[in-house]
Design a protein around this motif. Structure first.
Motif, mmCIF file in Angstrom:
data_model
loop_
_atom_site.group_PDB
_atom_site.id
_atom_site.type_symbol
_atom_site.label_atom_id
_atom_site.label_comp_id
_atom_site.label_asym_id
_atom_site.label_seq_id
_atom_site.Cartn_x
_atom_site.Cartn_y
_atom_site.Cartn_z
ATOM 1 N N GLY A 169 -16.432 -12.577 18.453
ATOM 2 C CA GLY A 169 -16.131 -11.181 18.729
ATOM 3 C C GLY A 169 -16.013 -10.460 17.394
ATOM 4 N N MET A 170 -15.813 -9.156 17.431
ATOM 5 C CA MET A 170 -15.581 -8.408 16.183
ATOM 6 C C MET A 170 -14.273 -7.637 16.318
ATOM 7 N N GLY A 171 -13.364 -7.829 15.374
ATOM 8 C CA GLY A 171 -12.127 -7.048 15.384
ATOM 9 C C GLY A 171 -12.416 -5.613 14.949
ATOM 10 N N SER A 216 -14.536 -18.483 21.483
ATOM 11 C CA SER A 216 -13.828 -17.544 20.604
ATOM 12 C C SER A 216 -12.606 -16.998 21.328
ATOM 13 N N GLY A 217 -11.687 -16.404 20.566
ATOM 14 C CA GLY A 217 -10.588 -15.682 21.194
ATOM 15 C C GLY A 217 -11.054 -14.267 21.509
ATOM 16 N N GLY A 218 -10.173 -13.472 22.095
ATOM 17 C CA GLY A 218 -10.527 -12.066 22.330
ATOM 18 C C GLY A 218 -10.672 -11.739 23.804
ATOM 19 N N SER A 219 -10.707 -10.432 24.074
ATOM 20 C CA SER A 219 -10.664 -9.972 25.461
ATOM 21 C C SER A 219 -12.000 -10.107 26.196
ATOM 22 N N THR A 220 -13.101 -9.795 25.513
ATOM 23 C CA THR A 220 -14.406 -9.921 26.186
ATOM 24 C C THR A 220 -14.747 -11.398 26.429
ATOM 25 N N HIS A 250 -13.561 -7.879 11.181
ATOM 26 C CA HIS A 250 -13.412 -9.334 11.032
ATOM 27 C C HIS A 250 -14.116 -10.047 12.169
ATOM 28 N N THR A 251 -14.415 -11.318 11.929
ATOM 29 C CA THR A 251 -14.909 -12.161 13.010
ATOM 30 C C THR A 251 -14.296 -13.536 12.857
ATOM 31 N N ALA A 252 -14.228 -14.293 13.953
ATOM 32 C CA ALA A 252 -13.426 -15.515 13.976
ATOM 33 C C ALA A 252 -12.089 -15.122 13.320
ATOM 34 N N ARG A 300 -3.824 -19.024 10.479
ATOM 35 C CA ARG A 300 -4.838 -19.425 11.462
ATOM 36 C C ARG A 300 -5.730 -20.516 10.898
ATOM 37 N N ASP A 312 -11.955 -20.352 16.095
ATOM 38 C CA ASP A 312 -10.707 -20.131 15.374
ATOM 39 C C ASP A 312 -9.512 -20.377 16.287
ATOM 40 N N ARG A 338 -4.933 -19.712 16.376
ATOM 41 C CA ARG A 338 -3.705 -19.220 15.728
ATOM 42 C C ARG A 338 -2.717 -20.381 15.564
ATOM 43 N N ASN A 349 -5.568 -19.489 21.380
ATOM 44 C CA ASN A 349 -6.922 -19.398 21.931
ATOM 45 C C ASN A 349 -7.206 -20.575 22.865
ATOM 46 N N LYS A 385 -14.273 0.037 18.977
ATOM 47 C CA LYS A 385 -15.214 -0.657 18.084
ATOM 48 C C LYS A 385 -16.349 0.260 17.610
HETATM 49 C C1 6PG Z 1 -9.172 -14.085 17.685
HETATM 50 C C2 6PG Z 1 -10.644 -13.919 17.580
HETATM 51 C C3 6PG Z 1 -11.138 -12.645 16.932
HETATM 52 C C4 6PG Z 1 -11.642 -11.775 18.077
HETATM 53 C C5 6PG Z 1 -11.846 -10.343 17.638
HETATM 54 C C6 6PG Z 1 -12.278 -9.465 18.803
HETATM 55 O O1 6PG Z 1 -8.759 -15.141 18.093
HETATM 56 O O2 6PG Z 1 -8.441 -13.134 17.384
HETATM 57 O O3 6PG Z 1 -11.421 -14.997 17.467
HETATM 58 O O4 6PG Z 1 -12.089 -12.784 15.952
HETATM 59 O O5 6PG Z 1 -12.839 -12.286 18.572
HETATM 60 O O6 6PG Z 1 -10.661 -9.866 17.095
HETATM 61 O O7 6PG Z 1 -11.334 -9.502 19.787
HETATM 62 P P1 6PG Z 1 -11.433 -8.550 21.075
HETATM 63 O O8 6PG Z 1 -12.630 -8.995 21.849
HETATM 64 O O9 6PG Z 1 -10.135 -8.812 21.798
HETATM 65 O O10 6PG Z 1 -11.535 -7.178 20.562
#
Ligand code: 6PG
Length: 244
Positions: A137-139, A41-45, A143-145, A175, A73, A75, A85, A198
Motif C-alpha cells: 500500500g502507500m501511506g 501487507s498491512g492497511g485498509s485496502t 511510504h510503503t511497507a 517495525r 512488514d 509492527r 498485521n 492519497k
Molecule cells: C502498514 C503498511 C503500510 C500501509 C500503508 C497504506 O502496516 O502500515 O504495510 O505500508 O500499506 O500505510 O495503508 P492504507 O491502505 O491503510 O492507507
C-alpha cells in the motif's frame, strides 16, 4: 520492469481487480514452479482484498496447499494486538482458508530483540529467493511497507532483506520491514491505493513512476521498481489529481 497503471471507479472495483490478479498470479506460479509465494501487507485496502480472497468465489480458485504466505512488514507488538498485521491477516484471510499453518511465515513483531527477528526473517527470504507476488500500500506520506521518508533505514536497508525502522507517524512503533532490494526482486508487485487522502501524493508519485525516476528519500514508494511486473491499482478518487 513492466509497468501497468489501472484506475477503477470505486474501492470495491479495485479490490475485485486485485483479487483477480492475485488468483491469476497464484495459478500461474503453481503451474510453472509448483508453488505460490506471496507477501501480504498491512492497511485498509489490503484488509478488504483479504476478505474478498476468503470469499467462496475466490477461495476455491487458489491452491492453498501450495501457497506460502510472507509479510512485507510488521509492527513491534504482540501477535494479538489490534495493530498487528499478522492479526489483521489471520482475521481477514488466514483463519478462513485452508492454508497449512506451516506455510504461513509471520514476522516476529513481539520478539525481544527485533534485530534478531529481522536477521532470522532475512535468512528465510534468502532461502526462498524471489517472491511471486508482493502486495503493497502507500501511506499518505509516500511510504510503503515500513520504509518511511528520510529514515536512516532507507540507506541501511540497501544491503539487507529485512530492516528494523521506527515509524515516524502514528502508531509510533518500531517495525520490521522488507527492504527495497528484496521488494524489487519480486516477479510481481501490486500496489493498492484508494481514497481522497492519497490523491495529492499520487499526483507527485505517478509521474516519477512513469519515467522510472526514483526519489527514495522523499517518496520511498518511487523506489519500488521490480525486476518483474509492477501494477498500480487506484480508485478514481486517488487518481483524481493526476489526469489519469
Ligand atoms: C502498514 C503498511 C503500510 C500501509 C500503508 C497504506 O502496516 O502500515 O504495510 O505500508 O500499506 O500505510 O495503508 P492504507 O491502505 O491503510 O492507507
Amino acid at each position: 520492469m513492466k509497468l501497468e497503471i489501472e484506475v477503477r471507479a470505486t474501492t470495491e472495483e479495485v479490490v475485485e481487480a486485485a483479487a483477480k490478479l492475485f488468483v491469476q498470479v497464484a495459478q500461474q506460479s503453481v503451474r510453472e514452479r509448483g508453488r505460490f509465494l506471496v507477501a501480504l501487507s498491512g492497511g485498509s485496502t489490503p484488509r478488504a482484498l483479504h476478505q474478498k480472497l476468503a470469499s467462496e468465489e475466490y477461495r476455491k480458485q487458489i491452491d492453498w496447499e501450495n501457497t506460502e504466505i510472507f509479510f512485507g512488514d510488521e509492527r513491534a507488538v504482540a501477535s494479538d494486538d489490534e495493530r498487528s498485521n499478522a492479526r489483521m491477516a489471520r482475521e481477514s484471510l488466514l483463519d478462513s482458508v485452508p492454508v497449512p499453518p506451516h506455510n504461513v511465515h509471520f514476522m516476529r513483531g513481539a520478539a525481544t530483540d527485533l534485530n534478531d527477528a529481522a536477521r532470522e526473517y532475512g535468512l528465510l527470504l534468502q532461502e526462498v529467493g524471489s517472491l511471486d507476488l508482493i502486495l503493497l500500500g502507500m501511506g499518505d506520506d509516500g511510504h510503503t511497507a515500513s520504509l518511511f521518508p528520510h529514515s536512516p533505514q532507507l540507506q541501511e536497508a540497501k544491503h539487507r532483506c529485512v530492516a528494523t525502522p521506527v515509524s515516524p507517524t502514528e502508531p509510533f512503533l518500531p517495525r520490521l520491514t522488507m527492504t527495497f532490494p528484496f521488494l524489487n526482486s519480486a516477479r510481481n508487485v501490486l500496489i493498492l491505493v484508494t481514497g481522497k487522502s492519497k490523491a495529492e501524493r499520487i499526483s507527485q508519485v505517478l509521474p516519477l513512476v512513469k519515467s522510472s525516476t526514483r526519489n527514495a528519500e522523499e517518496l520511498p514508494i518511487t523506489n519500488v521498481q521490480p525486476e518483474g511486473t509492477l501494477t498500480w491499482l487506484l480508485d478514481e478518487v486517488a487518481g483524481s489529481l493526476t489526469g489519469l
